[in-house]
Scaffold this motif. Sequence first.
Motif, mmCIF file in Angstrom:
data_model
loop_
_atom_site.group_PDB
_atom_site.id
_atom_site.type_symbol
_atom_site.label_atom_id
_atom_site.label_comp_id
_atom_site.label_asym_id
_atom_site.label_seq_id
_atom_site.Cartn_x
_atom_site.Cartn_y
_atom_site.Cartn_z
ATOM 1 N N PRO A 163 0.802 -1.233 0.000
ATOM 2 C CA PRO A 163 0.000 0.000 0.000
ATOM 3 C C PRO A 163 0.829 1.275 0.000
ATOM 4 N N GLU A 164 2.125 1.173 0.279
ATOM 5 C CA GLU A 164 2.970 2.370 0.255
ATOM 6 C C GLU A 164 3.360 2.766 -1.173
ATOM 7 N N VAL A 165 3.152 1.882 -2.147
ATOM 8 C CA VAL A 165 3.468 2.179 -3.552
ATOM 9 C C VAL A 165 2.250 2.845 -4.180
ATOM 10 N N VAL A 166 2.457 4.069 -4.663
ATOM 11 C CA VAL A 166 1.377 4.877 -5.229
ATOM 12 C C VAL A 166 1.591 5.015 -6.728
ATOM 13 N N ALA A 167 0.526 4.764 -7.506
ATOM 14 C CA ALA A 167 0.595 4.912 -8.965
ATOM 15 C C ALA A 167 0.111 6.288 -9.414
ATOM 16 N N GLY A 168 -0.670 6.967 -8.574
ATOM 17 C CA GLY A 168 -1.194 8.271 -8.962
ATOM 18 C C GLY A 168 -2.336 8.683 -8.060
ATOM 19 N N THR A 169 -3.156 9.595 -8.565
ATOM 20 C CA THR A 169 -4.307 10.101 -7.820
ATOM 21 C C THR A 169 -5.528 10.167 -8.720
ATOM 22 N N VAL A 170 -6.685 10.112 -8.098
ATOM 23 C CA VAL A 170 -7.954 10.397 -8.762
ATOM 24 C C VAL A 170 -8.809 11.135 -7.736
ATOM 25 N N THR A 171 -9.489 12.174 -8.177
ATOM 26 C CA THR A 171 -10.184 13.073 -7.248
ATOM 27 C C THR A 171 -11.519 13.509 -7.828
ATOM 28 N N ILE A 172 -12.538 13.562 -6.988
ATOM 29 C CA ILE A 172 -13.796 14.247 -7.328
ATOM 30 C C ILE A 172 -14.011 15.325 -6.273
ATOM 31 N N TRP A 173 -14.325 16.504 -6.743
ATOM 32 C CA TRP A 173 -14.605 17.617 -5.844
ATOM 33 C C TRP A 173 -15.672 18.490 -6.487
ATOM 34 N N SER A 174 -16.224 19.375 -5.695
ATOM 35 C CA SER A 174 -17.230 20.311 -6.188
ATOM 36 C C SER A 174 -16.685 21.725 -6.033
ATOM 37 N N HIS A 175 -17.009 22.569 -6.996
ATOM 38 C CA HIS A 175 -16.615 23.975 -6.908
ATOM 39 C C HIS A 175 -17.681 24.821 -7.576
ATOM 40 N N ASP A 176 -17.675 26.092 -7.229
ATOM 41 C CA ASP A 176 -18.657 27.016 -7.784
ATOM 42 C C ASP A 176 -18.184 27.556 -9.115
ATOM 43 N N THR A 177 -19.121 27.678 -10.060
ATOM 44 C CA THR A 177 -18.865 28.289 -11.358
ATOM 45 C C THR A 177 -19.915 29.374 -11.572
ATOM 46 N N SER A 178 -19.788 30.100 -12.659
ATOM 47 C CA SER A 178 -20.786 31.132 -12.952
ATOM 48 C C SER A 178 -22.163 30.518 -13.213
ATOM 49 N N ASP A 179 -22.195 29.215 -13.536
ATOM 50 C CA ASP A 179 -23.467 28.513 -13.757
ATOM 51 C C ASP A 179 -23.937 27.756 -12.520
ATOM 52 N N GLY A 180 -23.252 27.924 -11.388
ATOM 53 C CA GLY A 180 -23.616 27.218 -10.161
ATOM 54 C C GLY A 180 -22.582 26.161 -9.821
ATOM 55 N N PRO A 181 -22.872 25.305 -8.827
ATOM 56 C CA PRO A 181 -21.908 24.292 -8.407
ATOM 57 C C PRO A 181 -21.663 23.256 -9.512
ATOM 58 N N MET A 182 -20.436 22.782 -9.577
ATOM 59 C CA MET A 182 -20.056 21.770 -10.553
ATOM 60 C C MET A 182 -19.185 20.729 -9.876
ATOM 61 N N SER A 183 -19.465 19.457 -10.143
ATOM 62 C CA SER A 183 -18.603 18.366 -9.690
ATOM 63 C C SER A 183 -17.604 18.079 -10.802
ATOM 64 N N GLU A 184 -16.346 17.899 -10.400
ATOM 65 C CA GLU A 184 -15.286 17.682 -11.382
ATOM 66 C C GLU A 184 -14.420 16.507 -10.929
ATOM 67 N N ILE A 185 -13.922 15.762 -11.894
ATOM 68 C CA ILE A 185 -12.999 14.673 -11.628
ATOM 69 C C ILE A 185 -11.691 14.959 -12.349
ATOM 70 N N GLY A 186 -10.601 14.578 -11.710
ATOM 71 C CA GLY A 186 -9.288 14.711 -12.321
ATOM 72 C C GLY A 186 -8.405 13.569 -11.861
ATOM 73 N N TRP A 187 -7.391 13.257 -12.620
ATOM 74 C CA TRP A 187 -6.503 12.147 -12.279
ATOM 75 C C TRP A 187 -5.108 12.397 -12.830
ATOM 76 N N MET A 188 -4.142 11.755 -12.197
ATOM 77 C CA MET A 188 -2.747 11.782 -12.639
ATOM 78 C C MET A 188 -2.171 10.397 -12.368
ATOM 79 N N VAL A 189 -1.410 9.875 -13.321
ATOM 80 C CA VAL A 189 -0.756 8.579 -13.156
ATOM 81 C C VAL A 189 0.729 8.776 -13.419
ATOM 82 N N LEU A 190 1.541 8.333 -12.476
ATOM 83 C CA LEU A 190 2.998 8.466 -12.599
ATOM 84 C C LEU A 190 3.520 7.698 -13.820
ATOM 85 N N PRO A 191 4.591 8.200 -14.443
ATOM 86 C CA PRO A 191 5.074 7.618 -15.706
ATOM 87 C C PRO A 191 5.298 6.111 -15.676
ATOM 88 N N GLU A 192 5.843 5.586 -14.593
ATOM 89 C CA GLU A 192 6.139 4.148 -14.558
ATOM 90 C C GLU A 192 4.879 3.281 -14.487
#
Length: 169
Positions: free
Chosen positions: A64-93
């Motif tokens: 479990p100490e070996v990490v391949a990357g991250t994936v995230t869902i969060w909410s933030h405010d936009t001019s059209d109201g709240p928006m849920s967004e997902i983002g991810w990053m995976v290390l090169p190896e």
Amino acid sequence: MQLRNVSLDDVDAYIRMRCDPVMMADLGGPLPREGMADKVRRDARQAADDLAWFKMIIPDGATPEVVAGTVTIWSHDTSDGPMSEIGWMVLPEFQGQGFGKRAVRALLEQARDQNRWGLVHAFPATDNAASNGICRSVGFRFLSQAEVTFAGRVLRTNHWAVDPGKDLR
């Protein structure tokens, strides 16, 4: 593959992802190392309080100490109201092994199962073939190209959206 909440022990992984010129090429370049420990603390606090899902991608539960990357869902405010967004990053190896796609699908399945986050948006760089491919393969719908501000930088992105309760493949 497993997902776990980000913890205070993940500063090195954040530095490897967010401060590396190659990893950050599609996000306007590397971020400074200063402030990464604070970023991890903020993210870990939000994850612990269940305000956002900041998950570390663990390729093998036996290490479990070996990490391949991250994936995230969060909410933030936009001019059209709240928006849920997902983002991810995976290390090169770990790239090209399906970890990003499996992690995105797993988090969206969790959102579906908990009936949380509503419509989820993603904004990969227009020329990030791997991330756009993940969007396509898990059921996101392409909406438009968009300019998005990230860390004070304006990025040219593709705007995708998925309803985890209806669209997942």
